[in-house]
Design a protein around this motif. Structure first.
Motif, PDB file in Angstrom:
ATOM      1  N   UNK A  39       0.468  -1.073  -0.264  1.00  0.00           N
ATOM      2  CA  UNK A  39      -0.052   0.462  -0.049  1.00  0.00           C
ATOM      3  C   UNK A  39       0.785   1.113  -0.333  1.00  0.00           C
ATOM      4  N   UNK A  40       0.875   2.417  -0.398  1.00  0.00           N
ATOM      5  CA  UNK A  40       1.385   3.590  -0.778  1.00  0.00           C
ATOM      6  C   UNK A  40       0.434   4.299  -0.405  1.00  0.00           C
ATOM      7  N   UNK A  41       0.172   5.507   1.161  1.00  0.00           N
ATOM      8  CA  UNK A  41      -0.385   6.410   1.046  1.00  0.00           C
ATOM      9  C   UNK A  41       0.240   8.365   0.871  1.00  0.00           C
ATOM     10  N   UNK A  42      -0.167   9.306   0.820  1.00  0.00           N
ATOM     11  CA  UNK A  42       0.289   9.933   0.970  1.00  0.00           C
ATOM     12  C   UNK A  42      -0.136  10.607   2.506  1.00  0.00           C
ATOM     13  N   UNK A  43       0.202  11.495   3.022  1.00  0.00           N
ATOM     14  CA  UNK A  43      -0.288  12.426   4.044  1.00  0.00           C
ATOM     15  C   UNK A  43       0.520  13.803   3.722  1.00  0.00           C
ATOM     16  N   UNK A  44      -0.767  14.689   3.431  1.00  0.00           N
ATOM     17  CA  UNK A  44      -0.294  16.414   3.496  1.00  0.00           C
ATOM     18  C   UNK A  44      -0.118  17.135   4.761  1.00  0.00           C
ATOM     19  N   UNK A  45       0.236  18.459   4.626  1.00  0.00           N
ATOM     20  CA  UNK A  45       0.277  19.818   5.448  1.00  0.00           C
ATOM     21  C   UNK A  45       1.115  20.576   5.026  1.00  0.00           C
ATOM     22  N   UNK A  46       0.165  21.907   5.724  1.00  0.00           N
ATOM     23  CA  UNK A  46       0.535  23.034   5.235  1.00  0.00           C
ATOM     24  C   UNK A  46      -0.226  23.881   4.948  1.00  0.00           C
ATOM     25  N   UNK A  47      -1.971  23.181   4.865  1.00  0.00           N
ATOM     26  CA  UNK A  47      -2.980  24.109   4.686  1.00  0.00           C
ATOM     27  C   UNK A  47      -3.280  25.409   5.983  1.00  0.00           C
ATOM     28  N   UNK A  48      -4.539  26.185   5.265  1.00  0.00           N
ATOM     29  CA  UNK A  48      -4.490  26.571   6.539  1.00  0.00           C
ATOM     30  C   UNK A  48      -5.293  27.921   6.469  1.00  0.00           C
ATOM     31  N   UNK A  49      -5.830  28.912   7.077  1.00  0.00           N
ATOM     32  CA  UNK A  49      -5.554  30.188   6.371  1.00  0.00           C
ATOM     33  C   UNK A  49      -4.943  31.253   6.307  1.00  0.00           C
ATOM     34  N   UNK A  50      -5.045  31.595   5.405  1.00  0.00           N
ATOM     35  CA  UNK A  50      -4.628  32.332   4.279  1.00  0.00           C
ATOM     36  C   UNK A  50      -4.858  34.018   4.202  1.00  0.00           C
ATOM     37  N   UNK A  51      -4.567  35.324   4.193  1.00  0.00           N
ATOM     38  CA  UNK A  51      -4.829  36.576   3.516  1.00  0.00           C
ATOM     39  C   UNK A  51      -4.163  36.707   1.580  1.00  0.00           C
ATOM     40  N   UNK A  52      -5.765  37.294   1.059  1.00  0.00           N
ATOM     41  CA  UNK A  52      -5.393  37.976  -0.071  1.00  0.00           C
ATOM     42  C   UNK A  52      -4.137  38.329  -0.523  1.00  0.00           C
ATOM     43  N   UNK A  53      -3.381  38.208  -1.304  1.00  0.00           N
ATOM     44  CA  UNK A  53      -2.275  38.103  -1.509  1.00  0.00           C
ATOM     45  C   UNK A  53      -1.052  37.566  -0.586  1.00  0.00           C
ATOM     46  N   UNK A  54      -1.477  36.694  -0.068  1.00  0.00           N
ATOM     47  CA  UNK A  54      -0.221  36.008   1.163  1.00  0.00           C
ATOM     48  C   UNK A  54       0.298  34.701   0.243  1.00  0.00           C
ATOM     49  N   UNK A  55       1.064  34.286   1.147  1.00  0.00           N
ATOM     50  CA  UNK A  55       1.513  32.820   0.751  1.00  0.00           C
ATOM     51  C   UNK A  55       1.249  32.106   1.343  1.00  0.00           C
ATOM     52  N   UNK A  56       1.233  30.400   0.853  1.00  0.00           N
ATOM     53  CA  UNK A  56       1.432  29.129   1.649  1.00  0.00           C
ATOM     54  C   UNK A  56       1.903  27.890   0.928  1.00  0.00           C
ATOM     55  N   UNK A  57       2.546  27.050   1.331  1.00  0.00           N
ATOM     56  CA  UNK A  57       3.262  26.025   1.069  1.00  0.00           C
ATOM     57  C   UNK A  57       2.908  25.116   1.502  1.00  0.00           C
ATOM     58  N   UNK A  58       2.000  23.655   0.404  1.00  0.00           N
ATOM     59  CA  UNK A  58       1.829  22.585   0.534  1.00  0.00           C
ATOM     60  C   UNK A  58       2.924  21.794   0.497  1.00  0.00           C
ATOM     61  N   UNK A  59       2.593  20.697   1.286  1.00  0.00           N
ATOM     62  CA  UNK A  59       3.455  18.969   0.896  1.00  0.00           C
ATOM     63  C   UNK A  59       2.931  18.018   1.832  1.00  0.00           C
ATOM     64  N   UNK A  60       3.224  17.050   0.470  1.00  0.00           N
ATOM     65  CA  UNK A  60       2.505  15.314   0.284  1.00  0.00           C
ATOM     66  C   UNK A  60       3.759  15.340   0.492  1.00  0.00           C
ATOM     67  N   UNK A  61       3.748  13.754   1.798  1.00  0.00           N
ATOM     68  CA  UNK A  61       4.656  12.547   1.729  1.00  0.00           C
ATOM     69  C   UNK A  61       4.224  11.700   1.330  1.00  0.00           C
ATOM     70  N   UNK A  62       4.735  10.825   0.163  1.00  0.00           N
ATOM     71  CA  UNK A  62       4.220   9.144  -0.015  1.00  0.00           C
ATOM     72  C   UNK A  62       4.822   8.383   0.829  1.00  0.00           C
ATOM     73  N   UNK A  63       4.382   7.037   1.493  1.00  0.00           N
ATOM     74  CA  UNK A  63       5.287   6.368   1.842  1.00  0.00           C
ATOM     75  C   UNK A  63       3.967   4.812   2.180  1.00  0.00           C
ATOM     76  N   UNK A  64       5.354   3.918   2.343  1.00  0.00           N
ATOM     77  CA  UNK A  64       4.851   2.485   2.216  1.00  0.00           C
ATOM     78  C   UNK A  64       5.638   1.637   0.737  1.00  0.00           C
ATOM     79  N   UNK A  65       5.367   0.602   0.501  1.00  0.00           N
ATOM     80  CA  UNK A  65       6.497  -0.196  -0.301  1.00  0.00           C
ATOM     81  C   UNK A  65       6.563  -0.063  -1.892  1.00  0.00           C
ATOM     82  N   UNK A  66       7.263   1.571  -1.523  1.00  0.00           N
ATOM     83  CA  UNK A  66       7.238   2.336  -3.142  1.00  0.00           C
ATOM     84  C   UNK A  66       8.040   1.556  -4.041  1.00  0.00           C
ATOM     85  N   UNK A  67       8.356   1.239  -5.003  1.00  0.00           N
ATOM     86  CA  UNK A  67       9.306   0.581  -6.404  1.00  0.00           C
ATOM     87  C   UNK A  67       9.545   1.998  -6.762  1.00  0.00           C
TER      88      UNK A  67
END
Length: 125
Positions: free
Chosen positions: A1-29
């Motif tokens: 199985x391969x799972x994806x876990x996200x982080x970095x979401x939230x509230x931000x003001x117009x014109x601002x910046x945000x960085x999302x990340x997503x890491x895959x884990x499992x028995x990846x080839x």
């Protein structure tokens, strides 16, 4: 199985910046394409950006010039740098990845296509 876990979401003001990340884990080839989609209330899920193993990128017209997708192959992680955000960027953002994995052992492998659980991004003043 391969799972994806996200982080970095939230509230931000117009014109601002945000960085999302997503890491895959499992028995990846191997991982082929990684990407981000989003779904706003009352709208269909739409593609935001994708990136291949070789680094080729594809962006929705609505985010070109503002968002940047990148990946760290060693960490099996994809990122979405969101700059100059707008209220219309408000949505649940989902990451996805496809590739091959080892179902039982390294003697055999199979295809996978996985999605993250989604992370809320809200752009509001």
């Amino acid at each position: 199985q391969v799972q994806l876990v996200e982080s970095g979401g939230g509230l931000v003001q117009p014109g601002g910046s945000l960085r999302l990340s997503c890491a895959a884990s499992g028995r990846i080839r191997s991982i082929n394409t990684m990407g981000w989609h989003r779904q706003a209330p009352g709208k269909q899920r739409e593609l935001v950006a994708t990136i291949t193993t070789g680094g080729s990128t594809n962006y929705a017209d609505s985010v070109k010039g503002r968002f940047t997708i990148s990946r760290d192959n060693a960490k099996n992680t994809v990122y979405l740098q969101m700059n100059a955000v707008k209220p219309e960027d408000t949505a649940v953002y989902y990451c996805n990845a496809d590739g091959t994995y080892y179902p039982r052992s390294t003697y055999y492998f199979a295809d996978f296509a996985s999605w993250g659980q989604g992370t809320q991004v809200t752009v509001s003043s």
